[in-house]
Design a protein around this motif. Structure first.
Motif, short mmCIF file in Angstrom:
data_model
loop_
_atom_site.label_atom_id
_atom_site.label_comp_id
_atom_site.label_asym_id
_atom_site.label_seq_id
_atom_site.Cartn_x
_atom_site.Cartn_y
_atom_site.Cartn_z
N ARG A 170 12.56 4.53 -17.85
CA ARG A 170 12.94 3.83 -16.63
C ARG A 170 14.37 3.32 -16.73
O ARG A 170 14.81 2.87 -17.79
CB ARG A 170 11.98 2.67 -16.36
N ILE A 171 15.09 3.40 -15.61
CA ILE A 171 16.47 2.91 -15.56
C ILE A 171 16.45 1.38 -15.39
O ILE A 171 15.73 0.85 -14.56
CB ILE A 171 17.24 3.54 -14.39
N GLU A 200 0.81 -1.21 0.00
CA GLU A 200 0.00 0.00 0.00
C GLU A 200 0.85 1.27 0.00
O GLU A 200 0.34 2.36 -0.27
CB GLU A 200 -0.93 0.02 1.22
N LYS A 201 2.13 1.14 0.30
CA LYS A 201 2.98 2.32 0.35
C LYS A 201 3.33 2.81 -1.05
O LYS A 201 3.46 2.03 -1.98
CB LYS A 201 4.28 2.01 1.12
N VAL A 202 3.46 4.13 -1.18
CA VAL A 202 3.87 4.72 -2.45
C VAL A 202 5.32 4.34 -2.72
O VAL A 202 6.18 4.45 -1.84
CB VAL A 202 3.73 6.25 -2.41
N SER A 203 5.59 3.86 -3.93
CA SER A 203 6.96 3.50 -4.30
C SER A 203 7.34 4.23 -5.58
O SER A 203 6.48 4.65 -6.36
CB SER A 203 7.09 1.99 -4.50
N PHE A 204 8.64 4.38 -5.82
CA PHE A 204 9.14 5.11 -6.97
C PHE A 204 10.06 4.23 -7.82
O PHE A 204 10.67 3.28 -7.31
CB PHE A 204 9.93 6.35 -6.53
N ARG A 235 16.24 11.52 -16.40
CA ARG A 235 15.66 12.87 -16.41
C ARG A 235 15.48 13.38 -17.84
O ARG A 235 14.52 14.08 -18.15
CB ARG A 235 16.56 13.82 -15.61
N LYS A 236 16.42 13.04 -18.75
CA LYS A 236 16.38 13.57 -20.12
C LYS A 236 15.31 12.92 -20.97
O LYS A 236 14.65 13.58 -21.78
CB LYS A 236 17.75 13.39 -20.78
#
Length: 320
Positions: free
Chosen positions: A44-45, A30-34, A39-40
């Motif tokens: 996704r990495i 349920e937690k927000v994850s990233f 950036r350019k």
């Protein structure tokens, strides 16, 4: 969708055995994850497994475990060699002993699990083991193999099932003396102690986890909603630092006065007649919905101000 079992095998007390399944009792979904993105490009990495010396990517079938004994020197361990030392606890939780619950140091607790009968058979044997533990008012100690390592597990009744808690080994728990030795011995006056006790009494209540609010998680959700809705974020003012150092006795007196003003009884009077906001059932439900082709279309269209979904407020304390 029901959670998957982390482990399946048998629970055994002497000659009494039954098939069981072990499920995680907690979740972070349920937690927000990233994700990390470029950036350019906004892509996704992706991480690749490469040889530290050659820089070339290595296929999964060519990767084995190795124990480092010196710089660039490793003892290679094959899967078959590790499987050969597999313990009986890989398939069976053997109850070794029963101990008083109060004797388990909380520093040894790792994480909780739910233990339930696996399938339609063995429920009677499971019930016998569960009720035996319950009647003795003790905790059963056994061993279970998870993620290729053997763990100590404590078992205690919880409703119709058993709660299993993984325990740390002694070498994993640090002694407290090296941290506490430098704490100064100070003399506390009776007046200070009495004031502090009054503060504790004002803040005393029942343990109600439903009242807990993850303020950082709520702030994250609010931030995500505002950015998706195209709302400009105001510059945050710097928090105020601590003021002048005051006398400890004065601090205790002011603290007690503040607690009396914000006591649950006073809050109940202030909020009487107001309907409390309903808390959302899950944190992710508070995020603005957007998915699939709609997401791509929304990215191309000019951003429109959308009303962000508010994070739930913490439940008010009970009066009394």
């Amino acid at each position: 969708m029901a959670p998957r079992a982390n482990w399946k095998g048998f629970l055994r007390l002497s000659l009494v055995t039954c098939p069981v399944a072990l499920y995680p009792a907690t979740s972070d979904t349920e937690k927000v994850s990233f994700n990390q993105i470029n950036r350019k490009t906004g892509h996704r990495i992706k991480y690749a497994k490469v040889d530290a010396d050659t820089g070339e990517e290595v296929a999964n079938e060519d990767i084995v475990k190795g124990y480092k004994v010196d710089t660039d020197t490793y003892i290679e361990m094959s899967k078959d060699e590790l499987d050969d030392i597999a313990l009986e606890s890989t398939h069976t939780i053997e109850i070794d002993e029963f101990v008083p619950r109060t004797e388990i140091d909380r520093r040894y607790l790792i994480r909780p699990y739910y233990l339930v009968p696996d399938g339609k058979v063995g429920h009677d044997a499971f019930a016998v083991i569960r009720e035996t533990i319950r009647s003795m008012d003790k905790v059963a100690i056994g061993r279970v193999a998870l993620t290729n390592r053997e763990h100590i597990i404590s078992l205690e009744p919880l409703g119709k099932g058993l709660m299993g808690t993984l325990l740390r080994y002694p070498y994993e728990v640090r002694g407290e003396k090296e941290y506490f030795d430098d704490i100064q011995d100070v003399k506390i006056t009776k007046d200070m102690l009495d004031l502090a006790k009054h503060i504790v009494e004002q803040k005393s209540g029942e343990f109600e986890p439903d009242k807990f609010e993850d303020h950082y998680e709520s702030a994250l959700i609010d931030l995500i909603n505002k950015k998706r809705a195209g709302i400009r974020l105001p510059a945050k003012t710097a928090p105020k630092t601590g003021g002048n150092v005051i006398n400890l006795m004065d601090a205790l007196k002011k603290s007690l006065a503040n607690e009396r003003q914000s006591a649950p009884g006073e809050k109940a009077k202030e909020t009487k007649g107001k309907k409390p906001r309903k808390a959302a059932t899950g944190q992710r439900e508070m995020l603005l919905p957007i998915s699939g082709k709609r997401a791509a279309k929304a990215a191309q269209e000019p951003k429109k101000a959308e009303r962000p979904v508010r994070a739930p407020a913490a439940r008010s304390k009970k009066a009394g």
